[in-house]
Design an enzyme around this catalytic site. Structure first.
Site, short mmCIF file in Angstrom:
data_model
loop_
_atom_site.label_atom_id
_atom_site.label_comp_id
_atom_site.label_asym_id
_atom_site.label_seq_id
_atom_site.Cartn_x
_atom_site.Cartn_y
_atom_site.Cartn_z
N GLY A 41 30.53 42.55 34.86
CA GLY A 41 30.19 43.88 34.36
C GLY A 41 29.82 43.93 32.90
O GLY A 41 29.42 44.98 32.39
N SER B 166 36.73 44.07 31.85
CA SER B 166 35.49 44.23 32.61
C SER B 166 35.75 43.96 34.08
O SER B 166 36.68 43.24 34.45
CB SER B 166 34.44 43.25 32.11
OG SER B 166 34.77 41.92 32.48
N ASP B 167 34.92 44.56 34.92
CA ASP B 167 34.83 44.09 36.29
C ASP B 167 34.07 42.77 36.23
O ASP B 167 33.43 42.44 35.23
CB ASP B 167 34.11 45.11 37.16
CG ASP B 167 34.45 44.96 38.64
OD1 ASP B 167 34.92 43.88 39.03
OD2 ASP B 167 34.23 45.92 39.40
N TRP B 168 34.11 42.00 37.31
CA TRP B 168 33.55 40.65 37.31
C TRP B 168 32.02 40.73 37.27
O TRP B 168 31.38 41.15 38.23
CB TRP B 168 34.05 39.89 38.52
CG TRP B 168 35.36 39.21 38.27
CD1 TRP B 168 35.62 37.87 38.41
CD2 TRP B 168 36.60 39.78 37.80
NE1 TRP B 168 36.93 37.59 38.06
CE2 TRP B 168 37.54 38.74 37.68
CE3 TRP B 168 36.99 41.07 37.45
CZ2 TRP B 168 38.85 38.95 37.24
CZ3 TRP B 168 38.29 41.30 37.01
CH2 TRP B 168 39.21 40.23 36.91
#
Length: 723
Positions: free
Chosen positions: A267, A263-265
């Site tokens: 996300g 994941s993006d932070w």
């Protein structure tokens, strides 16, 4: 020594030596196949250890398994260099004194080199710095498509064409991973705006998705062999991209990706979707646990305690969990438990040389009327440099791409050094980014600069954007020149002295003055040696060879995404009505006349193209055609030319672009020298994505191969036929 290293040394090296009879566990044996090691390690893990491995334990790490000597996984941002160290649980700087790094050119500048070898070189050099800092995963490269010129993160990406972005990204990935550091290709997919990025749902055709927005990722993963991929914040088909059923199928089934999808932070939004839709590693979820009294906030992540409880209650099985852990173990064996990787290096002379070489080829000479560039120091003895960007730093800010550079050469310093003692250099700020609302100061700075022109022989204006405009989490509201630079340039031109304009940034601002200036350079963001490379080009020590990886419009409102599509949408959905017609594809189809075309870039010398040679004019699927084009340097300087090959489909069952980039070759030529640009074309290069069948299709028929110096400067063409 870090705790994770103590555990690793004890369990992996010392403990096995205590007993000669003790058999080394398969997962510790580097000589065994990685898949054997993965399965052996997996069989030794408890359920709780598996759950712990698939989510973060700090801002930039996920836990290993100390009792088995499996180290933590350490990641860090890094499109332009290794990000400074942060505190364990916050975004605040750790205020260390030994975490500075080399700052590399932004990826728009790298893309402008059109040089595969330099892409690999930047990746390899960048990977060495990550390795020296003890990082296992470099969160780079970013390859989202430049859909429109307002996106705040365009500088982190590699332009508007998926072929160019994909080819260059594959080389960066190979370079990074040659160090035993994983590249993390981001952001899958359709992250083309920062406004509403955490909630907007992108509505786009399957064809545009595959031909434009996924093709760069496909090449980075299949051709580059990327070991990790990061999801985007936005939604597609109503599901967040971080746990999207459709994208997961493409990534792991169609492309057979065997790495870690993270994941993006912040996300991640749902536990069940994350379990079943392919999320392997969760970072940055906003639980606010650190201030709410929870002993370990990370246990509240979607793939932490909530997942464990579902398994223990029997609501879900462990098949998906084991797949996630296999991928993470595979990544660890490729990186931190790969004993063949070295130690890396940081802030070395070699890395500075890499940065300089890349930026030298990334600067684009847009205009040079009357060959005013390079500046003749015997003719122009008094040079006035105007513009805050001659003095500004461009490495520190911009969001996750910002770095603590060990040094950054400013343009004004490099110009003074290179001009020598016989040329007088005067500097005037001209405008200010610090107090843009203070009209009095703005007028004062402008007047000071304009009044200085009369004492100069030539003006070098250095402006454009900065990291207040080009930055994560923000898009520009319009394309007006920031800080009233257009008025300043117009006032400088009224003084009837030659003005050379240099702009920094990923995007354009509207340039009503363009016809009045004799010369213009675009310099992107060039990293630690940005000023050096610019001064070398200005004074002719380096012959510019950059080519635009984007279209520069006469006004940004001419861009197809802003004319036909929706931007930024209604807050819930954004429709990509321009479909596959992005950038030069839109320009060709609708007869738009941009300021500078995709692929454009001038030189201080001249190149002529000869008639192409083709290995065969008719071929079938499975065959390869080789095309060679003689190119001669007919000028008086050494130079580099990027020869571009576009494909035109004469007749198709679907609407196709007038031309699509399918090859490029950069040649280095001495005056009078001839070399051959070489291209190879297969049926895949002639194909389009067939929405009816859900697959790529190459229809039999005739195609034109268009060979030129830009998308609008086609020098030669040749016809071929696919049987």
């Amino acid at each position: 020594m870090k705790v994770r290293n103590i555990f690793f040394v004890f369990n992996a090296i010392i403990a096995p030596m205590w007993s000669v009879k003790a058999e080394t566990p398969a997962y510790l044996n580097d000589n065994l196949n990685i898949e054997v090691r993965v399965e052996d390690a997996l069989s030794r893990l408890t359920l709780e250890e598996k759950i712990a491995m698939i989510h973060a334990q700090s801002k930039f790490s996920s836990p290993g398994v100390p009792r088995l000597g499996i180290p933590d996984l350490i990641v860090n941002d890094g499109p332009q260099g290794v990000r400074e160290e942060l505190l364990w649980d916050s975004w605040d700087s750790a205020c260390q004194t030994n975490d500075s790094c080399t700052s590399y050119p932004a990826l728009t500048s790298l893309a402008a080199t059109w040089n595969r070898k330099l892409a690999y070189r930047q990746g390899r050099s960048l990977g060495e710095e990550f390795l020296q800092r003890g990082k296992d995963v470099a969160l780079a490269p970013g390859i989202n498509i430049y859909r429109h010129p307002h996106c705040g993160r365009n500088f982190e990406y590699m332009g508007e064409d998926p072929f160019l972005a994909g080819v260059m990204a594959a080389e960066i990935v190979k370079g990074i991973q040659s160090n035993g550091v994983a590249a993390c290709v981001k952001h899958l997919a359709l992250n083309n705006q920062e406004i509403d990025r955490h909630k907007v749902n992108v509505v786009v055709s399957d064809r545009a998705l595959h031909e434009i927005y996924l093709e760069g990722f496909r090449r980075a993963i299949i051709d580059g062999g990327a070991w990790s991929v990061m999801g985007a914040y936005n939604k597609y088909r109503g599901q967040f991209c971080t746990h999207n059923e459709y994208l997961n199928k493409i990534l792991k089934t169609d492309w057979k990706f065997d790495g870690v999808f993270m994941s993006d932070w912040g996300g991640t939004e749902d536990t069940r979707e994350s379990i079943f839709n392919g999320l392997d590693l969760e970072f940055g979820t906003h639980t606010d646990g650190l201030t709410s009294g929870i002993s370990n906030a990370y246990d509240n992540y979607y793939l932490a305690s909530p997942y464990l409880e579902l398994i223990k209650s029997g609501e879900v099985g462990t098949t998906e969990l084991d797949d996630k852990v296999r991928r993470i173990l595979r990544l660890i064996f490729r990186t931190s438990m790969n004993r063949n990787r070295g130690f890396g290096s940081r802030n070395s002379e070699e890395h500075s040389a890499d940065v300089l070489a890349i930026q030298q080829e990334g600067i684009v000479l847009l205009k040079n009327q009357g060959d005013i560039l390079p500046i003749d120091k015997n003719r122009y003895k008094r040079i006035l440099v105007v513009g805050e960007n001659a003095y500004n730093s461009h490495t520190r800010w911009g969001g996750s791409s910002g770095v603590k550079a060990r040094y950054e050469v400013r343009p004004i310093d490099a110009i003074r050094r290179m001009a020598g003692n016989n040329v007088e250099i005067t500097y005037r700020q001209g405008y200010t980014s610090a107090l843009p609302e203070n009209v009095q100061i703005e007028d004062s700075l402008r007047a000071e600069a304009v009044n200085s022109v009369q004492d100069a022989d030539i003006v070098i204006y250095i402006g454009g954007y900065d990291k207040r405009y080009d930055t994560e989490s923000h898009d520009r509201k319009d394309s007006k020149a920031p800080y009233s630079q257009d008025k300043l340039i117009e006032d400088l031109l009224k003084q009837k002295k030659p003005v050379v304009v240099v702009t920094f940034g990923a995007n354009q601002f509207d340039m009503p003055f363009i016809d009045k200036i004799p010369a213009m350079l675009h310099a992107w963001y060039g990293g630690s040696e940005s000023g050096t490379a610019l001064a070398q080009v200005i004074f002719g020590e380096v012959n510019p060879s950059g080519k635009l990886p984007i279209t520069l419009y006469k006004q940004a409102s001419d861009c197809g995404a802003l004319v036909m599509g929706e931007y930024p949408g209604d807050g819930e959905n954004v429709h990509y009505n321009e479909d596959i017609f992005v950038g030069y594809r839109y320009v060709d189809k609708y007869g738009v006349k941009p300021q500078f075309h995709f692929g454009h870039g001038l030189s201080y010398t001249r190149f002529t193209y000869g008639r192409p040679n083709v290995s065969k004019k008719e071929f079938a699927k499975g065959d390869t055609i080789e095309i060679s084009v003689p190119v001669t340097n007919t000028g008086s300087r050494h130079g580099k030319e990027t020869v571009q090959l576009y494909v035109h489909d004469d007749k198709a069952s679907v609407i196709r672009p007038e031309k699509e980039l399918k090859g490029f070759d950069k040649l280095t030529l001495a005056p009078g020298e001839t070399q051959y640009a070489v291209f190879r074309i297969t049926a895949d290069d002639l194909s389009f994505y067939d929405e009816k069948n859900g697959s790529w299709t190459a229809e039999p028929g005739t195609f034109k191969l268009l060979i030129g110096s830009s998308s609008n400067d086609i020098r030669e063409n040749i016809q071929i036929r696919l049987n």
